[in-house]
Scaffold this motif. Structure first.
Motif, PDB file in Angstrom:
ATOM      1  N   ASN A  41      -8.541  -0.904  19.752  1.00  0.00           N
ATOM      2  CA  ASN A  41      -7.349  -0.099  19.487  1.00  0.00           C
ATOM      3  C   ASN A  41      -6.664  -0.519  18.193  1.00  0.00           C
ATOM      4  O   ASN A  41      -5.452  -0.329  18.023  1.00  0.00           O
ATOM      5  N   LYS A  42      -7.429  -1.083  17.274  1.00  0.00           N
ATOM      6  CA  LYS A  42      -6.877  -1.536  15.999  1.00  0.00           C
ATOM      7  C   LYS A  42      -7.516  -0.773  14.844  1.00  0.00           C
ATOM      8  O   LYS A  42      -8.712  -0.484  14.863  1.00  0.00           O
ATOM      9  N   ILE A  43      -6.692  -0.479  13.853  1.00  0.00           N
ATOM     10  CA  ILE A  43      -7.142   0.234  12.656  1.00  0.00           C
ATOM     11  C   ILE A  43      -6.823  -0.617  11.444  1.00  0.00           C
ATOM     12  O   ILE A  43      -5.708  -1.132  11.323  1.00  0.00           O
ATOM     13  N   GLN A  44      -7.790  -0.760  10.562  1.00  0.00           N
ATOM     14  CA  GLN A  44      -7.577  -1.449   9.292  1.00  0.00           C
ATOM     15  C   GLN A  44      -7.693  -0.440   8.161  1.00  0.00           C
ATOM     16  O   GLN A  44      -8.641   0.342   8.116  1.00  0.00           O
ATOM     17  N   ILE A  45      -6.716  -0.443   7.274  1.00  0.00           N
ATOM     18  CA  ILE A  45      -6.708   0.493   6.149  1.00  0.00           C
ATOM     19  C   ILE A  45      -6.690  -0.275   4.839  1.00  0.00           C
ATOM     20  O   ILE A  45      -6.211  -1.412   4.769  1.00  0.00           O
ATOM     21  N   GLY A  46      -7.237   0.353   3.800  1.00  0.00           N
ATOM     22  CA  GLY A  46      -7.257  -0.225   2.470  1.00  0.00           C
ATOM     23  C   GLY A  46      -6.476   0.633   1.506  1.00  0.00           C
ATOM     24  O   GLY A  46      -6.426   1.858   1.620  1.00  0.00           O
ATOM     25  N   TYR A  47      -5.866  -0.026   0.523  1.00  0.00           N
ATOM     26  CA  TYR A  47      -5.032   0.683  -0.450  1.00  0.00           C
ATOM     27  C   TYR A  47      -5.221   0.070  -1.831  1.00  0.00           C
ATOM     28  O   TYR A  47      -5.285  -1.145  -1.979  1.00  0.00           O
ATOM     29  N   GLU A  48      -5.332   0.901  -2.818  1.00  0.00           N
ATOM     30  CA  GLU A  48      -5.434   0.557  -4.245  1.00  0.00           C
ATOM     31  C   GLU A  48      -6.780  -0.091  -4.564  1.00  0.00           C
ATOM     32  O   GLU A  48      -7.020  -1.259  -4.240  1.00  0.00           O
ATOM     33  N   TYR A  49      -7.618   0.682  -5.223  1.00  0.00           N
ATOM     34  CA  TYR A  49      -8.934   0.188  -5.615  1.00  0.00           C
ATOM     35  C   TYR A  49      -8.794  -0.957  -6.616  1.00  0.00           C
ATOM     36  O   TYR A  49      -7.854  -1.016  -7.413  1.00  0.00           O
ATOM     37  N   ILE A  50      -9.753  -1.872  -6.568  1.00  0.00           N
ATOM     38  CA  ILE A  50      -9.739  -3.035  -7.439  1.00  0.00           C
ATOM     39  C   ILE A  50     -11.145  -3.297  -7.949  1.00  0.00           C
ATOM     40  O   ILE A  50     -12.140  -2.971  -7.277  1.00  0.00           O
ATOM     41  N   ASN A  51     -11.221  -3.878  -9.138  1.00  0.00           N
ATOM     42  CA  ASN A  51     -12.518  -4.227  -9.728  1.00  0.00           C
ATOM     43  C   ASN A  51     -13.186  -5.315  -8.887  1.00  0.00           C
ATOM     44  O   ASN A  51     -12.577  -6.348  -8.599  1.00  0.00           O
ATOM     45  N   PRO A  52     -14.440  -5.116  -8.466  1.00  0.00           N
ATOM     46  CA  PRO A  52     -15.117  -6.133  -7.636  1.00  0.00           C
ATOM     47  C   PRO A  52     -15.193  -7.499  -8.302  1.00  0.00           C
ATOM     48  O   PRO A  52     -15.276  -8.517  -7.608  1.00  0.00           O
ATOM     49  N   ILE A  92     -10.701   9.065   4.058  1.00  0.00           N
ATOM     50  CA  ILE A  92      -9.563   8.970   3.146  1.00  0.00           C
ATOM     51  C   ILE A  92      -8.499   9.961   3.597  1.00  0.00           C
ATOM     52  O   ILE A  92      -8.791  11.125   3.837  1.00  0.00           O
ATOM     53  N   TYR A  93      -7.278   9.493   3.714  1.00  0.00           N
ATOM     54  CA  TYR A  93      -6.182  10.386   4.091  1.00  0.00           C
ATOM     55  C   TYR A  93      -4.990  10.169   3.165  1.00  0.00           C
ATOM     56  O   TYR A  93      -4.810   9.095   2.584  1.00  0.00           O
TER      57      TYR A  93
END
Length: 203
Positions: A41-52, A92-93
């Motif tokens: 019941n957990k969601i992980q989200i990512g924000y702002e792309y970054i250079n690897p 993506i939302y």
């Protein structure tokens, strides 16, 4: 279903309504966010792309294992909604879920004020300012003497002020700009310009 989102504080300004009254508003740059992991019941989200190249090897291996782009910020939260079964990694939302007139909550780290005195930190009153007084801005007595012979925990005294997580509820959305991913909300939000925010619909 409403999903939590991450964004940044652009700044504050004011707008005028139809009656000509000035309304203080805060401009937020929100999303787009990507679902990086759904587990139980957990969601992980990512924000702002970054250079690897700017990531450590463990972080880079984490994103490569999930086969998703690299993100600067990751946030995990708990949701008990039955819609979790329909969510998949990589979706993506944007801010389409937020509507004008709705109410949201914003959580962020407040501005740090450094080491502050008890008057500024706890709004205590000052001592007499007349000549001879030695208690202008001093804290005064902080407890009894021999008994109990110590200061109780939680005593309001001078110390570090600010730089803590603060949540502001019931912020009304004044306008939504889907093209620029901009939310304009009535009132203020915690933190300074460029501060990372967590935005979610008010329950």
């Amino acid at each position: 279903m409403s999903l939590n989102m991450l964004g940044k504080k652009v700044g504050m300004t004011q707008i005028f309504n139809e009656e000509g009254h000035a309304i203080p508003v805060t401009i937020l740059q929100v999303g787009p966010c990507t679902i990086t992991q759904v587990q139980n019941n957990k969601i992980q989200i990512g924000y702002e792309y970054i250079n690897p190249q700017r990531l450590s090897q463990p972080s880079l291996g984490y994103f490569n294992k999930l086969k998703i782009p690299c993100f600067k910020y990751l946030k995990e939260y708990e949701s008990k909604s039955f819609y979790l079964n329909n969510l998949k990694t990589g979706i993506i939302y944007t801010i389409k879920q937020f509507k004008k007139g709705h109410f949201i909550s914003v959580s962020a780290t407040s501005i740090g004020k450094g080491f502050s005195g008890y008057q500024k930190r706890h709004h205590f009153s000052r001592g007499p300012m007349s000549h001879g007084s030695k208690n202008h801005r001093q804290p005064g007595s902080i407890g009894a003497g021999t008994t109990p012979g110590r200061v109780f925990p939680g005593k309001r005294m001078a110390g570090r002020m600010g730089c803590s997580k603060v949540t502001i509820k019931n912020l009304q959305i004044i306008d939504v700009n889907l093209k620029e991913n901009i939310l304009i909300v009535k009132g203020s939000v915690p933190g300074k310009k460029g501060n990372l925010l967590q935005i979610y619909n008010q329950k």
